[in-house]
Enzyme design. Structure first.
Site, PDB file in Angstrom:
ATOM      1  N   HIS A  52      -2.062   6.334  -5.866  1.00  0.00           N
ATOM      2  CA  HIS A  52      -1.197   5.154  -5.962  1.00  0.00           C
ATOM      3  C   HIS A  52      -1.924   3.891  -5.536  1.00  0.00           C
ATOM      4  CE1 HIS A  52      -1.153   5.010  -1.668  1.00  0.00           C
ATOM      5  NE2 HIS A  52      -0.092   4.236  -1.574  1.00  0.00           N
TER       6      HIS A  52
ATOM      7  N   HIS B 247       6.093   4.999  -5.740  1.00  0.00           N
ATOM      8  CA  HIS B 247       5.044   5.849  -5.183  1.00  0.00           C
ATOM      9  C   HIS B 247       5.421   6.523  -3.855  1.00  0.00           C
ATOM     10  CE1 HIS B 247       3.112   1.733  -4.039  1.00  0.00           C
ATOM     11  NE2 HIS B 247       3.780   2.158  -3.005  1.00  0.00           N
TER      12      HIS B 247
ATOM     13  N   ALA C 227      -5.957   2.349  -3.541  1.00  0.00           N
ATOM     14  CA  ALA C 227      -7.265   2.692  -3.004  1.00  0.00           C
ATOM     15  C   ALA C 227      -7.106   3.563  -1.766  1.00  0.00           C
ATOM     16  CB  ALA C 227      -8.033   1.416  -2.655  1.00  0.00           C
TER      17      ALA C 227
ATOM     18  N   GLY D 207      -5.631  -2.156  -6.086  1.00  0.00           N
ATOM     19  CA  GLY D 207      -6.846  -1.999  -5.285  1.00  0.00           C
ATOM     20  C   GLY D 207      -6.700  -2.542  -3.879  1.00  0.00           C
TER      21      GLY D 207
HETATM   22  P1  5GP Z   1       0.884   1.466   0.307  1.00  0.00           P
HETATM   23  O1  5GP Z   1       2.126   1.407  -0.437  1.00  0.00           O
HETATM   24  O2  5GP Z   1       0.419   2.863   0.562  1.00  0.00           O
HETATM   25  O3  5GP Z   1       0.876   0.680   1.567  1.00  0.00           O
HETATM   26  O4  5GP Z   1      -0.224   0.718  -0.545  1.00  0.00           O
HETATM   27  C1  5GP Z   1      -0.470   0.871  -1.884  1.00  0.00           C
HETATM   28  C2  5GP Z   1      -1.873   0.423  -2.247  1.00  0.00           C
HETATM   29  O5  5GP Z   1      -1.859  -0.967  -2.580  1.00  0.00           O
HETATM   30  C3  5GP Z   1      -2.925   0.476  -1.160  1.00  0.00           C
HETATM   31  O6  5GP Z   1      -3.459   1.767  -1.053  1.00  0.00           O
HETATM   32  C4  5GP Z   1      -3.962  -0.522  -1.638  1.00  0.00           C
HETATM   33  O7  5GP Z   1      -4.929   0.123  -2.445  1.00  0.00           O
HETATM   34  C5  5GP Z   1      -3.176  -1.480  -2.505  1.00  0.00           C
HETATM   35  N1  5GP Z   1      -3.056  -2.853  -1.956  1.00  0.00           N
HETATM   36  C6  5GP Z   1      -2.745  -3.220  -0.684  1.00  0.00           C
HETATM   37  N2  5GP Z   1      -2.652  -4.560  -0.597  1.00  0.00           N
HETATM   38  C7  5GP Z   1      -2.911  -5.059  -1.837  1.00  0.00           C
HETATM   39  C8  5GP Z   1      -2.940  -6.383  -2.390  1.00  0.00           C
HETATM   40  O8  5GP Z   1      -2.701  -7.394  -1.733  1.00  0.00           O
HETATM   41  N3  5GP Z   1      -3.226  -6.486  -3.715  1.00  0.00           N
HETATM   42  C9  5GP Z   1      -3.489  -5.405  -4.505  1.00  0.00           C
HETATM   43  N4  5GP Z   1      -3.749  -5.606  -5.800  1.00  0.00           N
HETATM   44  N5  5GP Z   1      -3.466  -4.153  -4.008  1.00  0.00           N
HETATM   45  C10 5GP Z   1      -3.176  -3.969  -2.691  1.00  0.00           C
HETATM   46 MN    MN Z   2       3.997   1.130  -1.132  1.00  0.00          MN
END
Ligand code: 5GP
Ligand code: MN
Ligand code: MN
Length: 398
Positions: free
Chosen positions: A327, A271, A329, A304
């Site tokens: 990608h 992502h 929430a 999520g």
């Molecule tokens: P990023 O890569 O932008 O930091 O995060 C990706 C997405 O993962 C976030 O937008 C959030 O929705 C989701 N996320 C963050 N922490 C967790 C987690 O511990 N478990 C799950 N299932 N999703 C998460």
């Molecule tokens: Mn990420």
């Protein structure tokens, strides 16, 4: 059609899949839209929010140039998930706790890494020659990798912050393993190096930009080729990192659970990445910063939060989003704001029934710091359809 707004303040339109767009993201996207090499329009996914450098949840198609800060420093960050033959009724709380402990022992998290071992060296081998070739054509890169030697032993490690490993159940009570990580220290070193190099190039050529994070490499230059080679290497490495972790997590499950098999292929999606694709009649570079590819029929993962549901999705191939979707929430508030607003008691309440850390150290990852994933999914009904709904039983955070 669920494009909620089209912003035309800049030179190319910005199509936004949500009503809620924070001022900083709007400004970043408008600045971006003034660059002369944006192809057609910019797409902002329903989880769009301001990030460092680039807007998270943006899809940027570019013709004859790439913007390293738009890809960011966790090159190839993404998700992997696989369904097993196990059902949730086979797993009681004490078994799940043993699984949590085993995964925590077997997969290095935070700053930890593996010790030298044959399996790791073997898995790393396909990456060694291409990396050497890269540093031959671009000797500066060698200097940039302060932790250059660590990449072999960081293969199969989680890292920290938002990265996670989960054991989930789906709508049919089936057990899944899902995980989130990227290209670790070496990807970070490459990203940081090229972002800085692009800025210096802009100065050298006296190119004025509305935002220095829009610094780019034009196609046909040596640095462009070097960046594309580095980013491709780091993306492949990130995928291999997830593969290795997946093997370790499945082995950890095997030690504590009844015999099981994998009933489907592993789903894996970056992502944060850039690749060559065909859109609106032209071959262009597509940078997805906090967005996944969602071609017609393609499976993807939309997580999520550590207390919310996650979704396995099937792409609808919507050309308007350059065949992409959200990608995750997306954050509702910054890490520091979350630490101020919430207490460990809130975290406990928002992660009920999940075996996970509930201490102050992960307060910045509290579910309340993220947007409502179901709202995000509702906003992208024209981008993906839901195939499976996952809820975590175990969550390991870096
Ligand atoms: P990023 O890569 O932008 O930091 O995060 C990706 C997405 O993962 C976030 O937008 C959030 O929705 C989701 N996320 C963050 N922490 C967790 C987690 O511990 N478990 C799950 N299932 N999703 C998460
Ligand atoms: Mn990420
Ligand atoms: Mn990451």
């Amino acid at each position: 059609m669920t494009i909620k707004q089209v912003i035309t303040d800049g030179d190319t339109p910005i199509k936004v899949w949500t009503d809620e767009l924070d001022a900083r993201s709007r400004e970043q996207l408008v600045n971006l839209s003034t660059l002369p090499f944006i192809h057609r329009h910019i797409a902002a996914m329903p989880d769009v929010h301001a990030g460092m450098g680039a807007t998270i949840g943006s899809v940027i198609a570019t013709d004859k140039a790439v913007i390293p800060a738009a890809v960011g420093v966790d090159i190839g960050c993404g998700m992997a998930a696989v369904r097993t033959s196990l059902t949730a009724d086979r797993l009681d709380a004490s078994t799940l706790k043993r699984v949590f402990d085993q995964i925590s022992r077997d997969v290095p998290v935070g700053r930890d890494q593996h010790r030298d071992d044959r399996a790791r060296t073997q898995a790393a081998e396909p990456f060694a020659d291409p990396l050497a070739a890269l540093t031959d054509t671009h000797p500066q890169l060698r200097k940039a990798f302060k932790r250059f030697d660590n990449w072999v032993n960081q293969l199969g490690t989680l890292g920290s912050g938002n990265h996670f490993i989960e054991v989930c159940r789906d709508e049919d009570d089936r057990i899944w393993v899902m995980l989130h990580s990227g290209s670790r220290g070496i990807g970070n070193a490459m990203g940081t190096y090229f972002i800085d190099l692009a800025r210096r190039e802009m100065q050298r050529w006296m190119i004025r930009l509305p935002d220095r994070d829009l610094a780019y490499f034009p196609e046909g230059t040596q640095y462009f080729d070097d960046y594309v080679a580095a980013v491709s290497w780091a993306q492949a490495y990130a995928r291999a990192n997830r593969e290795q972790m997946m093997l370790l997590v499945l082995a950890a499950l095997e030690r504590h659970l009844p015999a099981f098999e994998l009933t489907d292929a592993v789903i894996d999606c970056h992502h944060n990445y850039v690749e060559r694709e065909h859109h609106f009649g032209a071959n262009v570079w597509v940078t997805r910063k906090g967005a996944i590819r969602a071609r017609d029929g393609e499976l993807g993962i939309v997580p999520g939060s550590m207390g919310a549901r996650s979704y396995i999705v099937r792409g609808q191939g919507n050309p308007e989003s350059f065949c992409s979707s959200a990608h995750g929430a997306g954050r509702r508030m910054s890490r520091t704001a979350a630490e101020k607003q919430f207490t460990p008691a809130d975290l406990e309440a928002q992660t009920q029934g999940v075996i996970c850390r509930k201490d102050r150290g992960v307060l910045d990852e509290i579910p309340g710091a993220y947007k409502d994933i179901d709202q995000v999914m509702a906003n992208q009904a024209d981008l993906v359809e839901v195939v499976h709904t996952l809820k975590q039983l175990v969550c390991i955070k870096g």
